[in-house]
Design an enzyme around this catalytic site. Structure first.
Site, PDB file in Angstrom:
ATOM      1  N   SER A  75       0.810  -1.214   0.000  1.00  0.00           N
ATOM      2  CA  SER A  75       0.000   0.000   0.000  1.00  0.00           C
ATOM      3  C   SER A  75       0.845   1.265   0.000  1.00  0.00           C
ATOM      4  O   SER A  75       0.321   2.375  -0.078  1.00  0.00           O
ATOM      5  CB  SER A  75      -0.918   0.012   1.223  1.00  0.00           C
ATOM      6  N   THR A 207      -1.905   3.665   4.264  1.00  0.00           N
ATOM      7  CA  THR A 207      -0.909   4.729   4.292  1.00  0.00           C
ATOM      8  C   THR A 207       0.059   4.467   5.423  1.00  0.00           C
ATOM      9  O   THR A 207      -0.342   3.939   6.452  1.00  0.00           O
ATOM     10  CB  THR A 207      -1.594   6.091   4.586  1.00  0.00           C
ATOM     11  N   THR A 225       1.852   6.988   0.428  1.00  0.00           N
ATOM     12  CA  THR A 225       0.924   5.938   0.022  1.00  0.00           C
ATOM     13  C   THR A 225       0.894   5.826  -1.499  1.00  0.00           C
ATOM     14  O   THR A 225       1.285   6.757  -2.209  1.00  0.00           O
ATOM     15  CB  THR A 225      -0.502   6.238   0.527  1.00  0.00           C
ATOM     16  N   ARG A 235      -7.213  10.307  -9.130  1.00  0.00           N
ATOM     17  CA  ARG A 235      -7.761  10.396  -7.776  1.00  0.00           C
ATOM     18  C   ARG A 235      -6.665  10.705  -6.761  1.00  0.00           C
ATOM     19  O   ARG A 235      -5.588  10.145  -6.797  1.00  0.00           O
ATOM     20  CB  ARG A 235      -8.453   9.084  -7.408  1.00  0.00           C
ATOM     21  N   THR A 258      -5.160   7.237   8.611  1.00  0.00           N
ATOM     22  CA  THR A 258      -5.075   6.179   7.610  1.00  0.00           C
ATOM     23  C   THR A 258      -6.464   5.607   7.397  1.00  0.00           C
ATOM     24  O   THR A 258      -7.292   5.619   8.305  1.00  0.00           O
ATOM     25  CB  THR A 258      -4.097   5.074   8.063  1.00  0.00           C
ATOM     26  N   GLY A 259      -6.718   5.123   6.195  1.00  0.00           N
ATOM     27  CA  GLY A 259      -8.032   4.529   5.937  1.00  0.00           C
ATOM     28  C   GLY A 259      -8.652   5.036   4.650  1.00  0.00           C
ATOM     29  O   GLY A 259      -7.957   5.311   3.674  1.00  0.00           O
TER      30      GLY A 259
END
Length: 347
Positions: A75, A207, A225, A235, A258-259
């Site tokens: 990631s 991330t 990330t 994006r 993060t998420g």
């Protein structure tokens, strides 16, 4: 006479304590490195910088760069999270909590060291954020090596996605139906507020967020990330957005998130957490409030946040959803010779 003796004894005791323990409790909590997820090598790299006399900015950069090279969880860094066209692009930011300077890049192509380019934006320009092809050209002009970010693994991820009718994807209100087929897409005649089922996938959007504090209270934060797997090209998530992906202010503290960046960036959780700590909230409470603010509107969002105040105390919080009930993060401080894996139960 007795009172004078007590006073002398008390003064001697205080002097001895100050002499033997000049840093008091802070010696156990500062310096501090804290980062999202069990990325131990990144923590160790950042901690090593502080231990050798490097700055908090150096620590954050080296820590995030380690994850970029190790492709943490797929990631972070090259060869992960291919977009709809199969390309891997990178986002990163770094923030100086003393000066409030920020450098960030988004949709970066061809350059593996995204956090390094972000720092160059901060230190070599008057800007805060550079994006896309222009960011890549800037990086090349700064001496960063242009390389292919694609790997056999990312090609395979992309190929399997195409074979599976491009599922999942992040289109809506398009024709043909994006929930059943690949593009090219065109806008549908009507807009529908259909809400797709979303389940936590810690590997689809993730991330490294890192916070560093030194013994003197200098603070920095950063992120890196490769974004959301199968994202629409172009994006940009929360990671390179100041106040969303991370925030640092040496007068209050720092935070990193993060998420699901598309949702989290709408609430600037890192900024909120730092301001709550400024107002007196302890780090755990500040983190929890920042997550709660998002939960009011998106109860099923996937996300977590880490927080640290100026005294080196820290905390974390996460939103409990199916497949994600506990969040793990790393900490290095004088209490341990090696990075410690910490966890917090989501709520």
């Amino acid at each position: 006479m007795f009172q004078q003796s007590v006073v002398r004894f008390t003064s001697l005791l205080i002097y001895t304590l100050i002499f033997l323990f000049p840093l008091g409790h802070a010696s156990l909590t500062l310096p501090l490195i804290i980062n999202t997820w069990p990325f131990k090598n990144a923590t160790a790299a950042a901690w090593s910088v502080l231990q050798s006399g490097g700055s908090v900015l150096d620590a954050v950069e080296k820590g995030c760069a380690r994850c970029e090279m190790e492709q943490c969880d797929g990631s972070v860094g090259y060869g992960g999270s291919p977009d709809e066209s199969g390309e891997t692009t990178l986002d990163a930011m770094i923030m100086n909590g003393d000066t409030m300077e920020v450098g960030a890049v988004a949709d970066l192509r061809r350059i593996k060291n995204a956090i390094g380019v972000a720092r160059a934006v901060m230190e070599r320009t008057d800007h805060t954020l550079l994006v896309g092809e222009s960011a890549s050209v800037f990086a090349e002009n700064m001496g960063f090596i242009a390389e292919d970010l694609t790997t056999n693994k990312s090609v395979n991820i992309f190929s399997q996605w195409l074979k599976g009718n491009c599922q999942p994807n992040y289109r809506k209100n398009m024709f043909p139906d994006p929930s059943k087929s690949c593009g090219p897409y065109k806008p549908s005649a009507t807009l529908k507020q259909n809400k797709r089922a979303q389940h936590a996938n810690t590997r689809s959007h993730d991330t490294i967020g890192m916070i560093a504090l030194d013994q003197n209270g200098h603070t920095a934060a950063g992120t890196s990330t490769n974004g959301l797997t199968h994202k629409v090209p172009g994006r940009v998530g929360d990671s390179p957005i100041v106040g969303a992906g991370a925030y640092a202010d040496s007068s209050a503290g720092a935070a990193a998130a993060t998420g699901d960046g598309d949702i989290m960036m709408r609430f600037l959780p890192s900024y909120l957490a730092v301001e709550l700590m400024r107002a007196g909230a302890d780090p755990s409470a500040a983190c929890k409030t920042a997550i709660s603010r998002i939960k009011r509107h998106y109860s099923e969002f996937f996300g977590a946040i880490i927080c640290a105040n100026t005294t080196g105390h820290y905390g974390a919080a996460c939103n409990k959803v199916r497949g994600f009930s506990q969040f793990h993060y790393m900490v290095s401080n004088p209490k341990s010779d090696t990075p410690l894996l910490k966890s917090v139960d989501c709520f």
